[in-house]
Enzyme design. Structure first.
Site, PDB file in Angstrom:
ATOM      1  N   HIS A  12      46.724  11.988 -56.683  1.00 20.12           N
ATOM      2  CA  HIS A  12      45.752  12.335 -57.703  1.00 20.12           C
ATOM      3  C   HIS A  12      46.413  12.652 -59.046  1.00 20.12           C
ATOM      4  CE1 HIS A  12      42.153  14.969 -58.977  1.00 20.12           C
ATOM      5  NE2 HIS A  12      41.677  13.752 -58.800  1.00 20.12           N
ATOM      6  N   LYS A  72      48.406  12.571 -62.730  1.00 21.59           N
ATOM      7  CA  LYS A  72      48.167  11.854 -63.985  1.00 21.59           C
ATOM      8  C   LYS A  72      49.279  12.220 -64.967  1.00 21.59           C
ATOM      9  CE  LYS A  72      43.355  12.693 -62.953  1.00 21.59           C
ATOM     10  NZ  LYS A  72      43.654  12.719 -61.521  1.00 21.59           N
ATOM     11  N   ASP A  99      60.244   8.078 -73.116  1.00 20.46           N
ATOM     12  CA  ASP A  99      61.649   8.386 -73.399  1.00 20.46           C
ATOM     13  C   ASP A  99      62.066   9.741 -72.847  1.00 20.46           C
ATOM     14  OD1 ASP A  99      61.963   5.962 -74.629  1.00 20.46           O
ATOM     15  OD2 ASP A  99      61.960   6.732 -76.678  1.00 20.46           O
ATOM     16  N   HIS A 111      34.984  17.128 -66.380  1.00 24.14           N
ATOM     17  CA  HIS A 111      36.088  16.611 -65.581  1.00 24.14           C
ATOM     18  C   HIS A 111      37.395  17.363 -65.825  1.00 24.14           C
ATOM     19  CE1 HIS A 111      39.006  13.522 -64.057  1.00 24.14           C
ATOM     20  NE2 HIS A 111      38.080  13.458 -63.123  1.00 24.14           N
ATOM     21  N   LYS A 114      40.216  20.217 -65.706  1.00 24.57           N
ATOM     22  CA  LYS A 114      40.657  21.123 -64.645  1.00 24.57           C
ATOM     23  C   LYS A 114      41.600  22.150 -65.272  1.00 24.57           C
ATOM     24  CE  LYS A 114      40.491  16.715 -62.593  1.00 24.57           C
ATOM     25  NZ  LYS A 114      39.241  16.730 -61.945  1.00 24.57           N
ATOM     26  N   ASP A 157      43.816  36.268 -68.180  1.00 28.75           N
ATOM     27  CA  ASP A 157      44.126  37.381 -69.085  1.00 28.75           C
ATOM     28  C   ASP A 157      44.349  36.933 -70.526  1.00 28.75           C
ATOM     29  OD1 ASP A 157      43.852  39.190 -67.029  1.00 28.75           O
ATOM     30  OD2 ASP A 157      45.993  39.240 -66.554  1.00 28.75           O
TER      31      ASP A 157
END
Length: 544
Positions: free
Chosen positions: A204, A206, A211, A439, A441, A446
Site C-alpha cells: 500500500h 506511496k 536523486d 483520502h 491519512k 498535542d
C-alpha cells in the site's frame, strides 16, 4: 485502531471471494441457514473454478540493486545538502492535487541520477501517462528509473508497463503478483484462487524519490481522481514534499522492497502485446486555476526555477513496514514494529489533544482501549472520516458504523465528510460537479507532532498490507496544516452526537453557522440497507 481506497468495489471483490466464496463454501458455516444453503451451492462452483486456476512460480534470483552511491551528486542533491542544522529535514505540505502532480513531474524533469517510484495503484490514464512520459524523458537523459507497483490493479496495463520497461534505463517490477494475467480484478482473482491467502496482502506504500534527495509521499496514488481530474468523484488528499536525511531513509525502504523476493520484473509476468507509444513533448499539466495553493505557496516547479524553497525544517523519521510482513504467518507478527504500531504509540503518548484524519477507520478493541485511556487522562480526541455518502467502500463504513456509539460515549468528537458539503471548503480543491471523498491519512498529537503516510487505522493496514509514513516533530508544520482546516467544527463535515434514546444524529452547518439536525444517516439508501443486511454478517472485519 486498525485501508487504500482502490477503485470503487475492487477490494470488495477480494472480500466477496474470501468472505463468501472461500470461508463459507469451504466450511459451510454461515450466520443464518440461508448462508449455509448459499455455501452448498458455491462449493461445487468454486471447485470447478479452482481446476482452471494458475499458480505463481518462485521468482528467479536477481542481483541486489541499491540506490546509486553518487545519486546525490546532482543539483537536487546539492540542494538537499543545504540543511540549516544536523538532524533536520525540510518539509512542505501538498494539499492541492495540481500542485502535488507538478511536484512529481518537476522532480522527474530535474533528476540527473535516479528516480525511484513505489505505488499501490498506478493508473495508465491521462495522469499516469503524463508521469510515465516524464519518467521516459528522464531515462532518455540517462537517469536510472525504477518503478515498483502493487500488482492488484495492473489489470490490462501489463503491455503498457512492459513497453515502458523496454527502455535500457527503465525497470518495472510488480509486487506480490497474481498468477493470472490479463482481464479485470475480479477475473484475475477468480483465476488466482489457490493463492488467495497470499494475494490478499498488498503493498500500500506511496513514494516518489528523485536523486536520493527530494521525495513526495503521503496518501496519493497515481490516477486522475487523486489530482482533482475526475468528472464524478475526487479524493481530498495530502502529500508532503521532503528534503534531506529522511529521504535517504525512504530510499533505504524502497531498496528493501525493490530487492524483495515478492517483487517480480514485469518481463517475467507480462504477456507480450503492442502498446501505444507515450506522447512526445512536455506533459500537459492540469490548470489549478490559481497561482498559489491553499497555503499561499507557488508550484514547486516555479520555486526551483526562482531560487530557495519555502520549507519548514524539523526533525523527522521514516516508519516503514518490511516487505516480508506479508509472509509472516501470524497477525501479531505482522503488527509488531509496523507503521500502525509506531503511530499508535504516538497517539498513546498524547497529553492534551489528538486529531485523527482517516478515510477508512475501524478501531477494533485496541483502538477503543486507546480512546478509553485518552478519556481517562482528559485528552481531547477528534476524528474526521468519510460519511456513508462519501465513502467508496460501503462495507468498511458499515464496520466502522458499528463502533460509532461507543466512540461517542468515550468522548470522541466525530466528524464525517459529506460528498456534497465538502464542496463548500474551496481550500480543498475545485470539485466542480464531482463528489468529494476523504483520502488523507494523518494524525496530529498535542499540536506538535504529525504522522502523514499511506496507513489507515484498521486491521488491514495493521497486519495485512504494508505501509509507509513520516513521523515529524514540528509545531510549525502542524500550524501550517491547521490553516487548511475550516475552524474547530469542520464546516465541510457532519458533526455526530447521541440524542434521545442513544439515537445517532448528524449536525450540518451552513455557511452562516445555522445548524440542521438529521435523525437519519445521510446517504443510507434502500440498496445500501439491503447490502448491509446481506454482507455485513458474512465478511470478517479483518478482511475489510
Amino acid at each position: 485502531m486498525f485501508r487504500e481506497a482502490p477503485p470503487a468495489g475492487a477490494l470488495a471483490h477480494i472480500r466477496a471471494l474470501a468472505g463468501v466464496g472461500v470461508e463459507l463454501a469451504v466450511t459451510g458455516i454461515g450466520p443464518v441457514p440461508a448462508m449455509r444453503t448459499l455455501a452448498r451451492w458455491l462449493l461445487p462452483l468454486f471447485a470447478l473454478l479452482v481446476q482452471a486456476c494458475t499458480s505463481l512460480a518462485p521468482r528467479a534470483p536477481l542481483p541486489y540493486e541499491a540506490t546509486l552511491p553518487d545519486a546525490r551528486d546532482s543539483p537536487l542533491g546539492r540542494l538537499a545538502q543545504q540543511v540549516p542544522a544536523a538532524g533536520l529535514s525540510g518539509f512542505r505540505l501538498l494539499p492541492d492535487g495540481a500542485f502535488a502532480l507538478d511536484a512529481r513531474l518537476v522532480l522527474a524533469q530535474r533528476a540527473e541520477r535516479t528516480l525511484d517510484l513505489q505505488y499501490y495503484l498506478f493508473r495508465c490514464d491521462a495522469i499516469g501517462l503524463a508521469v510515465l512520459q516524464a519518467l521516459a524523458q528522464a531515462a532518455e537523459r540517462g537517469v536510472r528509473v525504477r518503478l515498483l507497483v502493487d500488482d492488484l490493479h495492473v489489470d490490462d496495463d501489463d503491455a503498457r508497463f512492459a513497453a515502458f520497461a523496454a527502455h535500457p534505463n527503465v525497470q518495472v517490477r510488480l509486487f506480490n503478483p497474481l498468477p493470472a494475467r490479463g482481464g479485470g480484478v475480479l477475473s484475475r482473482l477468480v483465476r488466482s484462487l489457490p493463492e488467495l491467502r497470499r494475494i490478499n496482502h498488498r503493498m500500500h506504500n506511496k513514494l516518489f524519490i528523485a536523486d536520493d534527495s527530494l521525495s513526495v509521499s503521503g496518501g496519493r496514488n497515481i490516477g486522475r481522481e487523486y489530482f482533482m481530474q475526475d468528472a464524478d468523484a475526487n479524493f481530498i488528499d495530502m502529500d508532503i514534499l521532503a528534503l534531506g536525511p529522511v529521504v535517504r531513509e525512504q530510499s533505504a525502504s524502497f531498496d528493501r522492497y525493490w530487492n524483495s523476493e515478492h517483487a517480480y520484473p514485469i518481463g517475467a509476468l507480462a504477456r507480450t502485446a503492442p502498446a501505444a507509444p507515450l506522447p512526445a513533448g512536455p506533459a500537459a499539466l492540469p490548470d489549478p486555476g490559481h497561482a498559489q495553493d491553499a497555503l499561499g505557496r507557488a508550484r514547486l516547479s516555479q520555486e526551483l526555477a526562482a531560487g530557495p524553497l519555502d520549507l519548514i525544517w524539523a526533525p523527522g523519521r521514516v516508519v516503514a513496514d518490511l516487505p516480508d510482513k506479508i509472509a509472516r504467518p501470524e497477525s501479531a507478527q505482522r503488527f509488531a514494529d509496523s507503521v500502525t504500531e509506531h503511530t499508535l504509540d504516538l497517539v498513546r503518548g498524547a497529553q492534551r489533544r489528538v486529531l485523527i484524519i482517516c478515510p477508512y477507520f475501524i478501531p477494533g478493541k485496541v483502538g477503543l482501549d486507546i480512546m478509553r485511556d485518552a478519556q481517562r487522562r482528559q485528552v481531547r480526541t477528534t476524528l474526521l472520516t468519510n460519511a456513508l455518502g462519501a465513502t467508496d467502500e460501503a462495507l468498511v463504513h458499515f464496520a466502522y458504523a458499528g463502533y460509532r456509539r461507543e466512540v461517542l460515549r468515550l468522548g470522541v468528537e466525530v466528524y464525517e465528510l459529506g460528498p456534497d458539503i465538502a464542496r463548500r471548503l474551496r481550500k480543498l480543491g475545485n470539485f466542480g460537479r464531482s463528489q468529494g471523498r476523504l483520502h488523507a491519512k494523518m494524525a496530529i498529537v498535542d499540536e506538535t507532532q504529525m504522522f502523514i503516510g499511506s496507513m489507515n487505522m484498521d486491521e488491514r493496514s495493521a497486519s495485512v498490507n504494508t505501509e509507509v509514513g513520516l513521523l515529524i516533530d514540528s509545531p510549525a508544520l502542524v500550524r501550517d496544516f491547521r490553516r487548511l482546516m475550516d475552524g474547530e467544527h469542520f464546516r465541510s463535515a457532519y458533526r455526530l452526537r447521541l440524542g434521545e434514546n442513544d439515537r445517532l444524529q448528524w449536525i450540518d452547518r451552513d455557511d452562516d453557522g445555522r445548524e440542521e439536525v438529521l435523525d437519519a444517516e445521510p446517504g443510507l439508501h434502500p440498496w445500501l440497507r439491503l447490502k448491509r443486511w446481506l454482507l455485513t454478517p458474512i465478511v470478517p472485519e479483518d478482511l475489510l
